[in-house]
Design an enzyme around this catalytic site. Structure first.
Site, PDB file in Angstrom:
ATOM      1  N   GLU A   3      -4.081  -6.349  15.503  1.00 12.87           N
ATOM      2  CA  GLU A   3      -3.495  -5.163  14.947  1.00 12.87           C
ATOM      3  C   GLU A   3      -4.798  -3.932  15.042  1.00 12.87           C
ATOM      4  O   GLU A   3      -4.372  -2.922  15.261  1.00 12.87           O
ATOM      5  CB  GLU A   3      -3.019  -5.135  13.380  1.00 12.87           C
ATOM      6  CG  GLU A   3      -2.071  -4.199  13.014  1.00 12.87           C
ATOM      7  CD  GLU A   3      -1.176  -4.442  11.881  1.00 12.87           C
ATOM      8  OE1 GLU A   3      -0.150  -5.133  11.724  1.00 12.87           O
ATOM      9  OE2 GLU A   3      -1.969  -4.307  10.671  1.00 12.87           O
ATOM     10  N   GLU A  35      10.560  -4.894   4.201  1.00  9.92           N
ATOM     11  CA  GLU A  35      10.601  -6.545   3.980  1.00  9.92           C
ATOM     12  C   GLU A  35      10.297  -6.613   2.504  1.00  9.92           C
ATOM     13  O   GLU A  35      11.015  -7.116   1.579  1.00  9.92           O
ATOM     14  CB  GLU A  35       9.732  -7.207   4.480  1.00  9.92           C
ATOM     15  CG  GLU A  35       9.869  -7.533   5.980  1.00  9.92           C
ATOM     16  CD  GLU A  35       9.433  -6.234   6.976  1.00  9.92           C
ATOM     17  OE1 GLU A  35       8.976  -5.094   6.426  1.00  9.92           O
ATOM     18  OE2 GLU A  35       9.162  -6.348   8.234  1.00  9.92           O
ATOM     19  N   HIS A  72      -5.184 -32.974  18.910  1.00 10.15           N
ATOM     20  CA  HIS A  72      -3.913 -33.915  19.057  1.00 10.15           C
ATOM     21  C   HIS A  72      -2.657 -32.880  19.311  1.00 10.15           C
ATOM     22  O   HIS A  72      -1.694 -33.362  19.607  1.00 10.15           O
ATOM     23  CB  HIS A  72      -3.550 -34.490  17.847  1.00 10.15           C
ATOM     24  CG  HIS A  72      -4.748 -35.562  17.664  1.00 10.15           C
ATOM     25  ND1 HIS A  72      -4.804 -36.825  18.460  1.00 10.15           N
ATOM     26  CD2 HIS A  72      -5.706 -35.708  16.972  1.00 10.15           C
ATOM     27  CE1 HIS A  72      -5.936 -37.480  17.982  1.00 10.15           C
ATOM     28  NE2 HIS A  72      -6.509 -36.529  17.101  1.00 10.15           N
ATOM     29  N   LYS A 127       0.612  -1.148  -0.138  1.00  7.48           N
ATOM     30  CA  LYS A 127       0.161  -0.015  -0.049  1.00  7.48           C
ATOM     31  C   LYS A 127       0.778   1.351   0.067  1.00  7.48           C
ATOM     32  O   LYS A 127       0.775   2.174  -0.741  1.00  7.48           O
ATOM     33  CB  LYS A 127      -0.885   0.014   1.166  1.00  7.48           C
ATOM     34  CG  LYS A 127      -1.922   0.986   1.579  1.00  7.48           C
ATOM     35  CD  LYS A 127      -2.585   1.132   2.436  1.00  7.48           C
ATOM     36  CE  LYS A 127      -3.350   2.159   2.829  1.00  7.48           C
ATOM     37  NZ  LYS A 127      -4.230   2.297   4.219  1.00  7.48           N
ATOM     38  N   GLY A 160      -4.716  -1.904   5.365  1.00  9.68           N
ATOM     39  CA  GLY A 160      -4.072  -2.936   4.724  1.00  9.68           C
ATOM     40  C   GLY A 160      -4.543  -4.410   5.133  1.00  9.68           C
ATOM     41  O   GLY A 160      -4.954  -5.036   4.346  1.00  9.68           O
ATOM     42  N   ARG A 161      -4.879  -4.370   6.409  1.00  9.74           N
ATOM     43  CA  ARG A 161      -5.556  -5.453   7.013  1.00  9.74           C
ATOM     44  C   ARG A 161      -6.934  -5.954   6.652  1.00  9.74           C
ATOM     45  O   ARG A 161      -7.492  -7.360   6.878  1.00  9.74           O
ATOM     46  CB  ARG A 161      -5.280  -5.940   8.671  1.00  9.74           C
ATOM     47  CG  ARG A 161      -6.079  -4.637   9.478  1.00  9.74           C
ATOM     48  CD  ARG A 161      -5.466  -4.811  10.646  1.00  9.74           C
ATOM     49  NE  ARG A 161      -6.004  -3.564  11.301  1.00  9.74           N
ATOM     50  CZ  ARG A 161      -5.026  -2.523  11.515  1.00  9.74           C
ATOM     51  NH1 ARG A 161      -4.098  -2.398  10.921  1.00  9.74           N
ATOM     52  NH2 ARG A 161      -5.719  -1.319  12.191  1.00  9.74           N
ATOM     53  N   LYS A 208       9.853  -0.779  13.526  1.00 13.55           N
ATOM     54  CA  LYS A 208      10.238  -0.489  12.145  1.00 13.55           C
ATOM     55  C   LYS A 208      11.512   0.487  12.297  1.00 13.55           C
ATOM     56  O   LYS A 208      12.200   0.567  11.654  1.00 13.55           O
ATOM     57  CB  LYS A 208       8.999  -0.081  11.097  1.00 13.55           C
ATOM     58  CG  LYS A 208       8.193  -0.926  10.843  1.00 13.55           C
ATOM     59  CD  LYS A 208       7.003  -0.307   9.834  1.00 13.55           C
ATOM     60  CE  LYS A 208       5.876  -1.232   9.633  1.00 13.55           C
ATOM     61  NZ  LYS A 208       4.822  -0.340   8.846  1.00 13.55           N
TER      62      LYS A 208
HETATM   63  O1  F6P Z   1       2.584  -4.112   9.893  1.00 13.69           O
HETATM   64  C1  F6P Z   1       2.166  -2.972   9.727  1.00 13.69           C
HETATM   65  C2  F6P Z   1       1.667  -2.657   8.346  1.00 13.69           C
HETATM   66  O2  F6P Z   1       1.516  -1.327   8.267  1.00 13.69           O
HETATM   67  C3  F6P Z   1       0.401  -3.214   8.273  1.00 13.69           C
HETATM   68  O3  F6P Z   1      -0.732  -2.716   8.679  1.00 13.69           O
HETATM   69  C4  F6P Z   1       0.307  -3.610   6.699  1.00 13.69           C
HETATM   70  O4  F6P Z   1      -0.701  -4.615   6.268  1.00 13.69           O
HETATM   71  C5  F6P Z   1       1.671  -3.935   6.370  1.00 13.69           C
HETATM   72  O5  F6P Z   1       2.704  -3.209   7.387  1.00 13.69           O
HETATM   73  C6  F6P Z   1       2.195  -3.906   5.144  1.00 13.69           C
HETATM   74  O6  F6P Z   1       2.140  -2.623   4.685  1.00 13.69           O
HETATM   75  P1  F6P Z   1       2.312  -1.954   3.199  1.00 13.69           P
HETATM   76  O7  F6P Z   1       1.054  -2.834   2.387  1.00 13.69           O
HETATM   77  O8  F6P Z   1       2.399  -0.574   3.041  1.00 13.69           O
HETATM   78  O9  F6P Z   1       3.601  -2.757   2.521  1.00 13.69           O
END
Ligand code: F6P
Length: 523
Positions: free
Chosen positions: A355, A215, A386, A209, A269-270, A513
């Site tokens: 979150e 990452e 189990h 987003k 995002g979520r 972060k």
């Molecule tokens: O973990 C924090 C967060 O901002 C989430 O809310 C989001 O889903 C994720 O990082 C990834 O963010 P982006 O889509 O901006 O890479």
């Protein structure tokens, strides 16, 4: 302020609930069922292919009435209206929260800053559809004119978990494309995935987003380098597409404008799998199935908007969650899907719920002095039986459980499915009603173990009285999965409203972060 700020513990309903709790907390489910032979029917809500049986909870009609009064006193009704109509209820980020608009089947305008967002949603959906059809049919060719065989979704958190979970859940409906997910910054993750891939036939969907997430950018850069070992820059446009709100940075990364699928700030995002973030879902199962997923979610939204609170599935589930969290002092909720396709569902829900409602400051900025979001965990039954179910049956903690099951299996194997569902019902009964001393005594006697009775009795008794919701769904279809996900999304919303917190920001992940960036620079 878009949302009211009402401390739930200062309401009249909360005070009455506290008194009511003292009266009912020790009531055994066995007695509650004995006292009312219609309990199951009275505490079941049916909706489309869903039947939600919440009778195996320590509640009476009085509990439900008082919990609904709590929802009324904090103006849940008003909050729902503001949420769906696009008011900026994510006030700390000054954003509307409109994932529901992405799946609406209606044409009524939805305004954000005075602009109707429906035309943008429709044109994006048609871009997803055309792109999906091109890739699935093989019309879209790689740089050596070969068809695409593999899709790699590169994203993390909300840009990974929802799509990964749905692609897995709908495996039965999948086409020939192989879908992979790269999320972790651990280089071994990306290397493990790309080592098996042919750059000529692989399409990378970079989902972020913000397009600033360490990452995702690190993984995307590693993949780009690997790709350019065999192809040249011009080939990128056949193999890299992106989903983002940040067009400038995506283009700077080298992805063509026509290969960018936009999303918007009013989608968290979520809660974004319904948007272009779900592109990998559409590629995996085809656009029609993706559309069915949206339809099912929209049907749950309509139910949530219109049903009275006593017959409203997300509202009832949210209130029951609050009952255990804030009155019984439960710390966690376990999610137990009795379908192996839903193995990733609890992990997906962890982000959606934790979150959102893992907050300790209320809407006026004051620290709360009551509990908010629960710890969500779980895994697929019967494997869970189990692994960790022992603790739920006989441990010292009270862990409310959601059992999610399906009337029909997808391959139609009766024997397996009957055994699976026998376990599904068996667990909820054992948890609720347990096994008394007398029953254990009789059992051991019957087994001829008379001399061991005294010794074994205390260990073999099940107290029972462990709460569960039984969520029974006809079949795992894209449409029903859409409704199921939306059911939990709306439960999360209701709980955030009652706890008087902001559910749609996530500042709690920022500090980690920042520090990671700082430490990395130092290293
Ligand atoms: O973990 C924090 C967060 O901002 C989430 O809310 C989001 O889903 C994720 O990082 C990834 O963010 P982006 O889509 O901006 O890479």
């Amino acid at each position: 302020m878009a949302l009211k700020s009402i401390n739930p513990t200062q309401t009249n309903a909360w005070q009455s609930l506290k008194k009511h709790f003292a009266d009912i907390k020790d009531a055994h489910l066995k007695k509650l069922f004995n006292d009312n032979s219609h309990r199951k029917e009275e505490f079941t809500i049916n909706f489309n292919d869903f039947s939600i049986d919440f009778s195996k909870n320590t509640i009476t009609q009085e509990t439900v009435n008082q919990l609904i009064k709590l929802a009324d006193e904090v103006d849940l009704k008003g909050a729902i209206e503001k949420y769906f109509s696009g008011e900026k209820i994510n006030e700390t980020e000054e954003r509307a929260v409109l994932h529901s608009a992405l799946r609406t089947q209606k044409n009524n305008p939805i305004l954000v800053d005075g602009i109707d967002i429906l035309p943008q949603i429709k044109s994006t959906l048609s871009k997803i559809k055309d792109f999906t059809n091109n890739v699935v049919s093989g019309a879209w060719k790689g740089y050596t004119n070969k068809k695409i065989t593999d899709i790699v979704n590169v994203g993390i958190g909300g840009s990974d978990l929802g799509s990964d979970m749905v692609v897995d859940a709908l495996k039965h409906y999948k086409n020939h494309l192989n879908i992979h997910f790269v999320s972790n910054i651990d280089g071994d993750h990306v290397k493990e995935i790309i080592k098996k891939l042919n750059p000529e036939t692989t399409l990378f969907v970079i989902v972020s987003k913000t397009f600033t997430t360490q990452e995702t950018l690190t993984n995307a850069t590693t993949i780009r380098k690997w790709f350019l070992e065999t192809a040249d820059e011009k080939a990128i446009k056949k193999h890299f597409v992106a989903v983002s709100t940040n067009l400038k940075d995506v283009m700077a990364f080298g992805i063509e404008e026509e290969n960018i699928f936009t999303m918007w700030n009013w989608v968290g995002g979520r809660f974004s799998l319904w948007s272009t973030v779900g592109l990998s879902i559409s590629l995996a199962v085809g656009f029609d199935n993706f559309n069915q997923l949206l339809k099912g979610a929209s049907e749950m939204d309509e139910h949530f908007k219109k049903a009275s609170f006593d017959k409203n599935i997300p509202v009832i589930l949210a209130l029951i969650g609050i009952w255990y969290n804030n009155f019984f002092g439960s710390e966690t909720e376990v999610i137990l899907p009795y379908s192996h396709y839903l193995n990733k569902f609890p992990i997906y829900l962890q982000q959606a719920s934790m979150e959102s409602n893992g907050k300790s400051v209320d809407r006026k900025g004051n620290k709360v002095d009551y509990q908010t979001g629960s710890i969500i965990w779980g895994s697929a039954g019967t494997n869970a039986q189990h692994a960790f179910m022992q603790l739920i049956h006989q441990g010292t903690k009270l862990i409310p459980a959601d059992f999610i099951g399906f009337e029909e299996s997808l391959y139609g194997d009766k024997e397996h499915h009957q055994k699976l569902m026998a376990n599904f019902y068996g667990q909820t009964q054992a948890l609720a009603f347990g096994k008394t001393k007398e029953e254990v005594h009789l059992d051991l006697k019957f087994q001829g173990k008379i001399e061991s009775i005294e010794k074994l009795l205390p260990f073999k008794v099940f107290e029972g009285n462990k709460p569960t919701n039984t969520i029974l769904i006809k079949k795992l279809t894209p449409r029903n999965l859409g409704s199921l996900i939306a059911m939990y999304e709306q439960k999360i919303f209701v709980q955030g409203i009652i706890w008087n917190i902001y559910s749609f920001d996530q500042f709690g992940v920022e500090l980690g972060k920042e520090l990671a960036h700082k430490i990395y620079t130092e290293i």
